[in-house]
Write a protein that holds these residues in place. Structure first.
Motif, PDB file in Angstrom:
ATOM      1  N   LYS A  34       0.841  -1.195   0.000  1.00  0.00           N
ATOM      2  CA  LYS A  34       0.000   0.000   0.000  1.00  0.00           C
ATOM      3  C   LYS A  34       0.875   1.243   0.000  1.00  0.00           C
ATOM      4  O   LYS A  34       1.908   1.294   0.660  1.00  0.00           O
ATOM      5  CB  LYS A  34      -0.911   0.030   1.226  1.00  0.00           C
ATOM      6  CG  LYS A  34      -1.938   1.161   1.171  1.00  0.00           C
ATOM      7  CD  LYS A  34      -2.733   1.257   2.460  1.00  0.00           C
ATOM      8  CE  LYS A  34      -3.799   0.196   2.506  1.00  0.00           C
ATOM      9  NZ  LYS A  34      -4.679   0.371   3.679  1.00  0.00           N
ATOM     10  N   PHE A  35       0.446   2.242  -0.767  1.00  0.00           N
ATOM     11  CA  PHE A  35       1.099   3.540  -0.805  1.00  0.00           C
ATOM     12  C   PHE A  35       0.019   4.592  -0.637  1.00  0.00           C
ATOM     13  O   PHE A  35      -0.990   4.573  -1.363  1.00  0.00           O
ATOM     14  CB  PHE A  35       1.836   3.745  -2.137  1.00  0.00           C
ATOM     15  CG  PHE A  35       2.520   5.073  -2.250  1.00  0.00           C
ATOM     16  CD1 PHE A  35       3.765   5.275  -1.678  1.00  0.00           C
ATOM     17  CD2 PHE A  35       1.927   6.119  -2.918  1.00  0.00           C
ATOM     18  CE1 PHE A  35       4.413   6.494  -1.776  1.00  0.00           C
ATOM     19  CE2 PHE A  35       2.555   7.344  -3.037  1.00  0.00           C
ATOM     20  CZ  PHE A  35       3.803   7.534  -2.456  1.00  0.00           C
ATOM     21  N   GLN A  36       0.188   5.486   0.329  1.00  0.00           N
ATOM     22  CA  GLN A  36      -0.788   6.547   0.565  1.00  0.00           C
ATOM     23  C   GLN A  36      -0.102   7.899   0.497  1.00  0.00           C
ATOM     24  O   GLN A  36       1.050   8.036   0.918  1.00  0.00           O
ATOM     25  CB  GLN A  36      -1.414   6.412   1.958  1.00  0.00           C
ATOM     26  CG  GLN A  36      -2.258   5.195   2.140  1.00  0.00           C
ATOM     27  CD  GLN A  36      -2.729   5.077   3.578  1.00  0.00           C
ATOM     28  OE1 GLN A  36      -1.920   5.037   4.490  1.00  0.00           O
ATOM     29  NE2 GLN A  36      -4.029   5.026   3.755  1.00  0.00           N
ATOM     30  N   GLN A  87      16.361   4.927  13.004  1.00  0.00           N
ATOM     31  CA  GLN A  87      15.141   4.365  12.421  1.00  0.00           C
ATOM     32  C   GLN A  87      14.810   5.009  11.074  1.00  0.00           C
ATOM     33  O   GLN A  87      13.670   4.955  10.621  1.00  0.00           O
ATOM     34  CB  GLN A  87      13.962   4.545  13.390  1.00  0.00           C
ATOM     35  CG  GLN A  87      14.046   3.658  14.613  1.00  0.00           C
ATOM     36  CD  GLN A  87      14.030   2.186  14.245  1.00  0.00           C
ATOM     37  OE1 GLN A  87      13.197   1.720  13.487  1.00  0.00           O
ATOM     38  NE2 GLN A  87      14.978   1.436  14.776  1.00  0.00           N
ATOM     39  N   ASN A  88      15.793   5.624  10.445  1.00  0.00           N
ATOM     40  CA  ASN A  88      15.604   6.263   9.143  1.00  0.00           C
ATOM     41  C   ASN A  88      16.339   5.481   8.061  1.00  0.00           C
ATOM     42  O   ASN A  88      17.481   5.080   8.257  1.00  0.00           O
ATOM     43  CB  ASN A  88      16.129   7.696   9.151  1.00  0.00           C
ATOM     44  CG  ASN A  88      15.382   8.573  10.118  1.00  0.00           C
ATOM     45  OD1 ASN A  88      14.179   8.478  10.256  1.00  0.00           O
ATOM     46  ND2 ASN A  88      16.104   9.425  10.806  1.00  0.00           N
ATOM     47  N   VAL A  89      15.671   5.314   6.931  1.00  0.00           N
ATOM     48  CA  VAL A  89      16.284   4.699   5.760  1.00  0.00           C
ATOM     49  C   VAL A  89      16.273   5.743   4.655  1.00  0.00           C
ATOM     50  O   VAL A  89      15.241   6.347   4.369  1.00  0.00           O
ATOM     51  CB  VAL A  89      15.501   3.447   5.304  1.00  0.00           C
ATOM     52  CG1 VAL A  89      16.074   2.885   4.018  1.00  0.00           C
ATOM     53  CG2 VAL A  89      15.509   2.389   6.391  1.00  0.00           C
ATOM     54  N   PRO A  99      18.147  12.749  -2.067  1.00  0.00           N
ATOM     55  CA  PRO A  99      17.764  11.446  -1.524  1.00  0.00           C
ATOM     56  C   PRO A  99      16.456  11.549  -0.759  1.00  0.00           C
ATOM     57  O   PRO A  99      16.116  12.610  -0.231  1.00  0.00           O
ATOM     58  CB  PRO A  99      18.918  11.095  -0.592  1.00  0.00           C
ATOM     59  CG  PRO A  99      19.709  12.324  -0.397  1.00  0.00           C
ATOM     60  CD  PRO A  99      19.336  13.293  -1.461  1.00  0.00           C
ATOM     61  N   LYS A 100      15.720  10.465  -0.726  1.00  0.00           N
ATOM     62  CA  LYS A 100      14.449  10.420  -0.014  1.00  0.00           C
ATOM     63  C   LYS A 100      14.659   9.637   1.269  1.00  0.00           C
ATOM     64  O   LYS A 100      15.053   8.477   1.235  1.00  0.00           O
ATOM     65  CB  LYS A 100      13.394   9.742  -0.899  1.00  0.00           C
ATOM     66  CG  LYS A 100      12.014   9.763  -0.336  1.00  0.00           C
ATOM     67  CD  LYS A 100      11.424  11.132  -0.490  1.00  0.00           C
ATOM     68  CE  LYS A 100       9.913  11.066  -0.372  1.00  0.00           C
ATOM     69  NZ  LYS A 100       9.319  12.358  -0.511  1.00  0.00           N
ATOM     70  N   SER A 101      14.426  10.290   2.404  1.00  0.00           N
ATOM     71  CA  SER A 101      14.559   9.630   3.695  1.00  0.00           C
ATOM     72  C   SER A 101      13.195   9.256   4.240  1.00  0.00           C
ATOM     73  O   SER A 101      12.253  10.046   4.177  1.00  0.00           O
ATOM     74  CB  SER A 101      15.269  10.543   4.699  1.00  0.00           C
ATOM     75  OG  SER A 101      16.598  10.739   4.309  1.00  0.00           O
ATOM     76  N   THR A 116       7.192   9.536   5.211  1.00  0.00           N
ATOM     77  CA  THR A 116       8.086  10.631   4.844  1.00  0.00           C
ATOM     78  C   THR A 116       7.237  11.865   4.545  1.00  0.00           C
ATOM     79  O   THR A 116       6.016  11.769   4.388  1.00  0.00           O
ATOM     80  CB  THR A 116       8.962  10.258   3.620  1.00  0.00           C
ATOM     81  OG1 THR A 116       9.981  11.255   3.466  1.00  0.00           O
ATOM     82  CG2 THR A 116       8.153  10.140   2.355  1.00  0.00           C
ATOM     83  N   THR A 117       7.880  13.013   4.476  1.00  0.00           N
ATOM     84  CA  THR A 117       7.203  14.253   4.079  1.00  0.00           C
ATOM     85  C   THR A 117       8.005  14.891   2.949  1.00  0.00           C
ATOM     86  O   THR A 117       9.147  14.531   2.698  1.00  0.00           O
ATOM     87  CB  THR A 117       7.106  15.257   5.245  1.00  0.00           C
ATOM     88  OG1 THR A 117       8.422  15.643   5.630  1.00  0.00           O
ATOM     89  CG2 THR A 117       6.364  14.660   6.424  1.00  0.00           C
ATOM     90  N   ASP A 118       7.371  15.852   2.310  1.00  0.00           N
ATOM     91  CA  ASP A 118       8.054  16.535   1.202  1.00  0.00           C
ATOM     92  C   ASP A 118       8.517  17.935   1.585  1.00  0.00           C
ATOM     93  O   ASP A 118       8.910  18.709   0.740  1.00  0.00           O
ATOM     94  CB  ASP A 118       7.151  16.585  -0.029  1.00  0.00           C
ATOM     95  CG  ASP A 118       5.894  17.402   0.202  1.00  0.00           C
ATOM     96  OD1 ASP A 118       5.695  17.944   1.314  1.00  0.00           O
ATOM     97  OD2 ASP A 118       5.076  17.492  -0.730  1.00  0.00           O
ATOM     98  N   GLY A 119       8.423  18.290   2.864  1.00  0.00           N
ATOM     99  CA  GLY A 119       8.831  19.615   3.308  1.00  0.00           C
ATOM    100  C   GLY A 119       7.744  20.659   3.196  1.00  0.00           C
ATOM    101  O   GLY A 119       7.913  21.784   3.641  1.00  0.00           O
ATOM    102  N   GLN A 120       6.605  20.302   2.588  1.00  0.00           N
ATOM    103  CA  GLN A 120       5.493  21.238   2.428  1.00  0.00           C
ATOM    104  C   GLN A 120       4.263  20.777   3.205  1.00  0.00           C
ATOM    105  O   GLN A 120       3.177  21.300   3.012  1.00  0.00           O
ATOM    106  CB  GLN A 120       5.156  21.400   0.947  1.00  0.00           C
ATOM    107  CG  GLN A 120       6.307  21.955   0.151  1.00  0.00           C
ATOM    108  CD  GLN A 120       6.010  21.993  -1.341  1.00  0.00           C
ATOM    109  OE1 GLN A 120       4.936  21.624  -1.786  1.00  0.00           O
ATOM    110  NE2 GLN A 120       6.983  22.427  -2.111  1.00  0.00           N
TER     111      GLN A 120
END
Length: 131
Positions: A34-36, A87-89, A99-101, A116-120
């Protein structure tokens, strides 16, 4: 003073051990079940069975994603590298601007939930099940 050195050594060993065990746990093939995406200004979206992701012991991997969210089709068949910090990948692939953390919020041997978030303020969440 000796007690402080012992405590510091135990703390460092615990962090190192948990990073190593997480690396061992991640190594292998995972289905992204699942991806939300939760957007602050738009419609929220969700997709199921979006693809697979393979983590290799050497810090490399391959993602094979194919899904559609809000009419946007994604087909991503790229290699990547990965690192663990607590606990971050962090996933990094060629042609990525940064990179996406991801934060691992559920960490089980055969099931994981990452956010994760996109900063916005927009939040992405993945549920992974080990093959």
């Amino acid at each position: 003073m000796n007690q402080m050195k012992v405590l510091s050594t135990l703390f460092a060993a615990t962090i190192l051990f948990s990073a190593c065990s997480l690396q061992q746990r991640l190594t292998g093939n995972w289905n992204i079940i699942k991806f939300q995406e939760t957007n602050i200004n738009q419609q929220n979206a969700e997709a199921s069975n979006v693809g697979t992701i393979q983590f290799k012991k050497d810090g490399s991997g391959v993602k094979s994603l194919n899904y559609s969210i809000l009419g946007n089709q994604t087909n991503d068949q790229k290699p990547f590298t990965w690192t663990i910090n607590g606990q971050n990948v962090t996933l990094n692939s060629d042609n990525a601007q940064f990179p996406k953390s991801w934060i691992i919020v559920t960490n089980k041997a055969k099931y994981q939930v990452w956010k994760t978030t996109d900063g916005q303020g927009n939040i992405q969440k993945m549920e992974l099940k080990k093959q």
